[in-house]
Design an enzyme around this catalytic site. Sequence first.
Site, short mmCIF file in Angstrom:
data_model
loop_
_atom_site.label_atom_id
_atom_site.label_comp_id
_atom_site.label_asym_id
_atom_site.label_seq_id
_atom_site.Cartn_x
_atom_site.Cartn_y
_atom_site.Cartn_z
N LYS A 177 2.65 -3.09 6.53
CA LYS A 177 2.80 -3.53 5.04
C LYS A 177 4.30 -3.40 5.01
O LYS A 177 5.39 -3.71 4.44
CB LYS A 177 2.72 -2.58 4.08
CG LYS A 177 0.90 -2.61 4.59
CD LYS A 177 -0.03 -3.92 3.64
CE LYS A 177 -1.01 -4.28 3.87
NZ LYS A 177 -1.64 -6.07 3.24
N TYR A 207 -0.61 0.48 10.53
CA TYR A 207 -0.02 -0.82 9.06
C TYR A 207 0.23 -0.26 8.19
O TYR A 207 1.08 -1.29 7.30
CB TYR A 207 -1.82 0.02 8.67
CG TYR A 207 -2.32 -1.15 7.41
CD1 TYR A 207 -3.52 -1.63 7.16
CD2 TYR A 207 -1.65 0.07 6.18
CE1 TYR A 207 -3.86 -2.12 5.95
CE2 TYR A 207 -2.74 -0.60 4.69
CZ TYR A 207 -3.36 -1.86 4.60
OH TYR A 207 -3.50 -1.83 3.36
N SER A 265 1.09 -1.25 -0.49
CA SER A 265 -0.18 -0.21 -0.01
C SER A 265 1.20 0.80 -0.17
O SER A 265 2.13 1.27 0.42
CB SER A 265 -0.97 -0.05 0.68
OG SER A 265 -1.52 1.35 1.10
#
Lengths: 326, 326
Positions: free
Chosen positions: B154, B150, B126
């Site tokens: 990633k 998050y 992402s």
Amino acid sequence: MHVMVIGAAGMIGRKLVERLAAAEGALGYEVSRLTLVDVIEPPIPAPIAGKSATLAIDLSSEGSAERLVSSRPDVIFHLAAIVSGEAEADFDKGYRVNLDGTRALFDAIRQGQRQRYFPRLIFASSIAVFGQPFPEKIGDEFFTTPLTSYGTQKAICELLLADYTRRGFFDGIGIRLPTICIRPGAPNKAASGFFSNILREPLVGKEAVLPVEENVRHWFASPRSAVGFFVHAARMDTAVIGPRRNLTMPGLSALVGEEIEALGRVAGPKAVSLIRREPDPVIRAIVAGWPTNFDARRARKLGFTAETNFDEIIRIHIEDELGGRI
Amino acid sequence: MHVMVIGAAGMIGRKLVERLAAAEGALGYEVSRLTLVDVIEPPIPAPIAGKSATLAIDLSSEGSAERLVSSRPDVIFHLAAIVSGEAEADFDKGYRVNLDGTRALFDAIRQGQRQRYFPRLIFASSIAVFGQPFPEKIGDEFFTTPLTSYGTQKAICELLLADYTRRGFFDGIGIRLPTICIRPGAPNKAASGFFSNILREPLVGKEAVLPVEENVRHWFASPRSAVGFFVHAARMDTAVIGPRRNLTMPGLSALVGEEIEALGRVAGPKAVSLIRREPDPVIRAIVAGWPTNFDARRARKLGFTAETNFDEIIRIHIEDELGGRI
């Protein structure tokens, strides 16, 4: 303040402890208690024997991190790691110690938080987080694409450190060390060993082998500077750092030829003549993949400093390791 | 070839499976077996029912990764994740699923290697790996300093993917997705939801709320492009990628105002009039921290493509979700 050094038996760890022992106010506050941790029993310098304790413990073994953090140190220097070559040779061990051990430490601090615990944590990272190809000077915003498992583990710990700091679990700073030169002690087989060997050995009248050409460029700082980075990171106002908590330390970009010229200036032509050229294509190939130069602007602005020429690096070695004379 | 999709019940996962079902040779080779994995039972499109199996399993639970890998899929699409908001709200769950689950998968493949196993692994990353401040256009060598857990998870998985690939454990590619627009389905409460809501809802005669100004810029690709990225990553010659295995995908940098103008061109002023301005300072602040533009040169050079204007993005939605008409 209770200060803990994890990796206290290593080269930088020992020197950091010596600095804390020698200068009462090195950190800008009184050290009332010092806990020295390593997988082997670390040495305690005499001046601080009364307030120091040692722990022979493997950070990556079950329950170790909780045990360390349960004594609630205010400042934690985390320098413990499996070195690059070993992390490459033993995949599981490298990830277990360098990644899982560090994460266990971070998580133990996070759990400790329930009783309002907020230590400063200084983490030893490395320029091995970078992988070629590089720009001529690596800037502070260049991406981390390591080409070793060691570099990968360090880069991951940097990300964890930044996230745990952002979350308010601790006050973390990651210190990306240059290659330390002159490393004291006997010549070792690390691929980077020759950068130190060709100075340290001739300074005491011994031969040293140079396996690469003189036009090889690399990025250096003295052991004294390395200790200085850690001390500064423990003293500084971290509010000015912002969320980008991992800093490429300043250093000296120099050619092997410049090392040798400095040796000549400081120790004379006889010392230089003790360097024996034995080109080694394997070492040359490894070294070719390493960073050669950085623009470490952020760290300099934040007050970190290093040497600006090799004469200085050699003089520091003579002062700190050879009693001031050759 | 045995193809596995982990996260097959998610929006992109479902569309990827539909693409594989619709076009026999989408991957450039025959798919003899398809395994669809998610925490809830994923749907199986009719055309491939005969050769498909589903598995409702949590990748992060004990033994799950080994179980998945024991069927030795040749191609693994790994799209499963806890979304950004939840990973921020539940620290442990985010790290357990997004980091430990992915690492367990990688390690299971590594263990499977003992019987000459070398799958291709395509990982959904992402643009959340980036954290402000940004340059005007984020280049392929910009560093990853995520400002969410998050994004951190990633970025860590990207590092693991590159190292495991370098080590020869699998053939990995990390795909950094832009914000997907137009997301099908009901409006959701994700902070990024409005980018899709203000197009999708008016296209079917419903009102939508716009919480930010029209001069907000962001980075988009259609669901069709997202599926295209994954399919291309599964087909392409990976030898040309080199060791930097994580790629920022191409996308469209556009203003909210440009979204609205395109809506007017495609669906008329009546559709535009259904957008209700309700400024929300909280959402505006969140969005202000997101990347707005990339120079995704490497991915474009490697053959990844995306839309170049919002009219196209809207037409794709009409074709794929509204049966071709409004």
